[in-house]
Design a protein around this motif. Structure first.
Motif, PDB file in Angstrom:
ATOM      1  N   GLY A  24      28.635 -71.554 -45.112  1.00 34.57           N
ATOM      2  CA  GLY A  24      28.423 -71.419 -43.763  1.00 34.57           C
ATOM      3  C   GLY A  24      27.148 -70.481 -43.453  1.00 34.57           C
ATOM      4  O   GLY A  24      26.222 -70.439 -44.437  1.00 34.57           O
ATOM      5  N   LEU A  25      26.972 -69.576 -42.643  1.00 39.98           N
ATOM      6  CA  LEU A  25      26.009 -68.707 -42.040  1.00 39.98           C
ATOM      7  C   LEU A  25      25.752 -67.878 -43.321  1.00 39.98           C
ATOM      8  O   LEU A  25      24.586 -67.482 -43.588  1.00 39.98           O
ATOM      9  N   GLY A  26      26.800 -67.379 -44.000  1.00 38.46           N
ATOM     10  CA  GLY A  26      26.625 -66.423 -45.313  1.00 38.46           C
ATOM     11  C   GLY A  26      25.684 -66.928 -46.233  1.00 38.46           C
ATOM     12  O   GLY A  26      24.925 -66.266 -46.880  1.00 38.46           O
ATOM     13  N   PHE A 224      33.028 -62.833 -52.143  1.00 42.14           N
ATOM     14  CA  PHE A 224      34.242 -62.791 -51.122  1.00 42.14           C
ATOM     15  C   PHE A 224      34.007 -63.561 -50.051  1.00 42.14           C
ATOM     16  O   PHE A 224      34.728 -64.550 -49.656  1.00 42.14           O
ATOM     17  N   TYR A 225      33.052 -63.207 -49.430  1.00 35.30           N
ATOM     18  CA  TYR A 225      32.699 -63.701 -47.890  1.00 35.30           C
ATOM     19  C   TYR A 225      32.419 -65.143 -48.088  1.00 35.30           C
ATOM     20  O   TYR A 225      32.947 -65.926 -47.088  1.00 35.30           O
ATOM     21  N   SER A 226      31.468 -65.513 -49.034  1.00 29.75           N
ATOM     22  CA  SER A 226      31.309 -67.019 -49.037  1.00 29.75           C
ATOM     23  C   SER A 226      32.208 -67.860 -49.087  1.00 29.75           C
ATOM     24  O   SER A 226      32.385 -68.755 -48.793  1.00 29.75           O
ATOM     25  N   LEU A 227      33.146 -67.313 -50.104  1.00 28.67           N
ATOM     26  CA  LEU A 227      34.383 -68.370 -50.181  1.00 28.67           C
ATOM     27  C   LEU A 227      35.641 -68.187 -49.341  1.00 28.67           C
ATOM     28  O   LEU A 227      36.540 -68.756 -49.751  1.00 28.67           O
ATOM     29  N   SER A 228      35.367 -67.370 -48.367  1.00 28.50           N
ATOM     30  CA  SER A 228      36.196 -67.261 -47.282  1.00 28.50           C
ATOM     31  C   SER A 228      37.528 -66.538 -47.599  1.00 28.50           C
ATOM     32  O   SER A 228      38.615 -66.991 -47.310  1.00 28.50           O
ATOM     33  N   LEU A 229      37.444 -65.589 -48.450  1.00 32.74           N
ATOM     34  CA  LEU A 229      38.496 -65.124 -49.093  1.00 32.74           C
ATOM     35  C   LEU A 229      39.174 -64.049 -48.288  1.00 32.74           C
ATOM     36  O   LEU A 229      38.693 -63.287 -47.430  1.00 32.74           O
ATOM     37  N   GLY A 232      43.275 -65.561 -44.806  1.00 33.61           N
ATOM     38  CA  GLY A 232      44.299 -66.503 -44.323  1.00 33.61           C
ATOM     39  C   GLY A 232      43.779 -68.039 -44.487  1.00 33.61           C
ATOM     40  O   GLY A 232      44.640 -68.869 -44.390  1.00 33.61           O
ATOM     41  N   ILE A 233      42.526 -68.211 -44.778  1.00 31.42           N
ATOM     42  CA  ILE A 233      41.888 -69.754 -44.623  1.00 31.42           C
ATOM     43  C   ILE A 233      42.292 -70.417 -45.748  1.00 31.42           C
ATOM     44  O   ILE A 233      42.833 -71.508 -45.467  1.00 31.42           O
ATOM     45  N   ILE A 234      42.279 -69.763 -47.049  1.00 37.55           N
ATOM     46  CA  ILE A 234      42.446 -70.566 -48.132  1.00 37.55           C
ATOM     47  C   ILE A 234      44.112 -70.775 -48.077  1.00 37.55           C
ATOM     48  O   ILE A 234      44.393 -72.173 -48.653  1.00 37.55           O
TER      49      ILE A 234
HETATM   50  N1  PFF Z   1      32.553 -68.721 -45.577  1.00 35.83           N
HETATM   51  C1  PFF Z   1      31.771 -68.697 -44.708  1.00 35.83           C
HETATM   52  C2  PFF Z   1      30.366 -68.085 -44.549  1.00 35.83           C
HETATM   53  O1  PFF Z   1      29.834 -67.737 -45.479  1.00 35.83           O
HETATM   54  O2  PFF Z   1      29.922 -68.214 -43.544  1.00 35.83           O
HETATM   55  C3  PFF Z   1      32.711 -68.687 -43.373  1.00 35.83           C
HETATM   56  C4  PFF Z   1      33.213 -67.205 -43.370  1.00 35.83           C
HETATM   57  C5  PFF Z   1      34.312 -67.026 -43.580  1.00 35.83           C
HETATM   58  C6  PFF Z   1      32.398 -66.181 -42.634  1.00 35.83           C
HETATM   59  C7  PFF Z   1      34.810 -65.636 -43.481  1.00 35.83           C
HETATM   60  C8  PFF Z   1      32.838 -65.135 -42.377  1.00 35.83           C
HETATM   61  C9  PFF Z   1      34.101 -64.664 -42.843  1.00 35.83           C
HETATM   62  F1  PFF Z   1      34.511 -63.502 -42.805  1.00 35.83           F
END
Ligand code: PFF
Length: 364
Positions: A24-26, A224-229, A232-234
């Motif tokens: 995603g944007l991350g 962490f952010y990138s794997l959406s940890l 609750g998503i996972i």
């Molecule tokens: N993992 C995604 C990203 O990196 O953009 C989406 C995302 C998940 C963004 C959780 C922000 C977040 F807190």
């Protein structure tokens, strides 16, 4: 397991939907800059090590919780750890992604607008300096950002309302491979630019002296952010994974694709940034000011290439933001369907209404 629960159709579908959430944007606006600032290859190695040592195991824990319970975050906590304190964790897992999607969709809306702008050749053939003003002018207006945000959020909710298999899985299964293909094209072009070497060096030259404690923390945070940890998503997505699926394999593939995509985005963006002779930045400044400036500069000599690159790039951002926002929304929708007995369409509409109000406040 809750009766009549949908499951993803294949391992490929599982990996693509998880990767859709992760990428995603991350990956595009955060990773390349953090990597360059944090010592290039030194940061990348640390990020990969953290992903392997911490993020992947946490990803596995969340996956196991989700599949074992076969329920949304709140239901999972209720089934696996009945008790007041844990309920709070369940509630947080439902609320956090909804808060995030409220601002995430605002940025998604901006990328949608810039995709439309690039289709309308707004950068090509324009004075590069004046192109930089497009973003502040756009975000300070009322209608443009509000309409784009609303369209982006509505589309995300529509995909979720269409169902786990017919909506989320189908969308991710087709869009993620296309996303990779487009990013490869942009990267190859960017690496072929004269002066791309400086951008490549920014990302790969290891400088271990830059690995300070805050840099280490940001590498862990990025992973962490990138794997959406942790939101609750996972758990939610894994509750749709078939019992026969090997969670370790699908989790590892997801982390692999996520990291590869982040690196590809870095090699697509930084060579172009350095060729244009500008300082790299992160966040909205990088995507909506620096890159349009580069596309406009490129357009002076190569108008067709510049237009194509801009369209491809903003389409990539739109798709990656959409597959991620869908995953954030599904957490709330699954909760409303399973815990409150709402129909999927009504649940998606409810989430749309709540996040629209919060998102409008962000947008304004
Ligand atoms: N993992 C995604 C990203 O990196 O953009 C989406 C995302 C998940 C963004 C959780 C922000 C977040 F807190």
């Amino acid at each position: 397991m809750t009766k009549n629960r949908e499951t993803f159709g294949s391992r490929f579908a599982v990996i693509m939907t998880f990767a859709g959430s992760a990428i995603g944007l991350g990956n595009i606006w955060r990773f390349p800059y953090l990597a360059g600032e944090g010592g290039g290859a030194a940061f990348v190695l640390l990020y990969l090590a953290f992903s392997l040592l911490f993020s992947l195991p946490i990803f596995m824990v969340e996956s196991i919780i989700g599949r074992r319970s076969g329920a949304n975050c709140m239901g999972a906590v209720r089934k696996l750890a009945p008790g007041k304190a844990w309920r709070l964790l369940g509630a947080l897992s439902v609320i956090t992604p909804l808060v995030i999607v409220s601002y995430y969709s605002v940025v998604g809306g901006w990328s949608f607008e810039f995709f439309l702008k690039s289709c309308g050749l707004a950068f090509t053939g324009c004075d590069p300096e004046s192109v930089k003003d497009l973003f502040p002018a756009f975000t300070s207006s009322f209608w443009g950002p509000s309409l784009c945000f609303t369209a982006f959020l509505a589309l995300s909710c529509l995909i979720v309302a269409s169902g786990v298999k017919k909506g989320i899985e189908k969308f991710s299964k087709y869009s993620i491979p296309v996303l990779f293909l487009m990013m490869v094209l942009i990267m190859v072009y960017s690496l072929s630019l004269d002066g791309a070497g400086a951008g490549v060096r920014y990302l790969v030259k290891p400088d271990f002296s830059k690995l300070t404690l805050p840099v280490c923390a940001s590498a862990l945070g990025q992973s962490f952010y990138s794997l959406s940890l942790g939101m609750g998503i996972i758990i939610t997505y894994s509750s749709y994974v078939d019992k026969k699926e090997n969670l370790l394999a699908s989790g590892t593939w997801t982390a692999f694709f996520d990291a590869i995509f982040a690196l590809m985005a870095g090699f697509a963006i930084m060579p172009a940034v350095f060729t244009a002779g500008i300082e790299p930045s992160s966040g909205p400044g990088l995507i909506f000011e620096t890159l349009p400036f580069i596309f406009a500069k490129m357009g002076i000599n190569l108008p067709v290439v510049s237009a194509a690159a801009a369209i491809l790039f903003f389409l990539c951002i739109c798709i990656s933001a959409l597959t991620s926002s869908v995953s954030l929304i599904e957490v709330g929708v699954a909760y409303l369907v399973e815990e409150k007995g709402l129909r999927r369409g009504t649940a998606a509409l409810t989430v749309f209404a709540g996040t629209w109000v919060a998102g409008m406040l962000c947008s304004l």
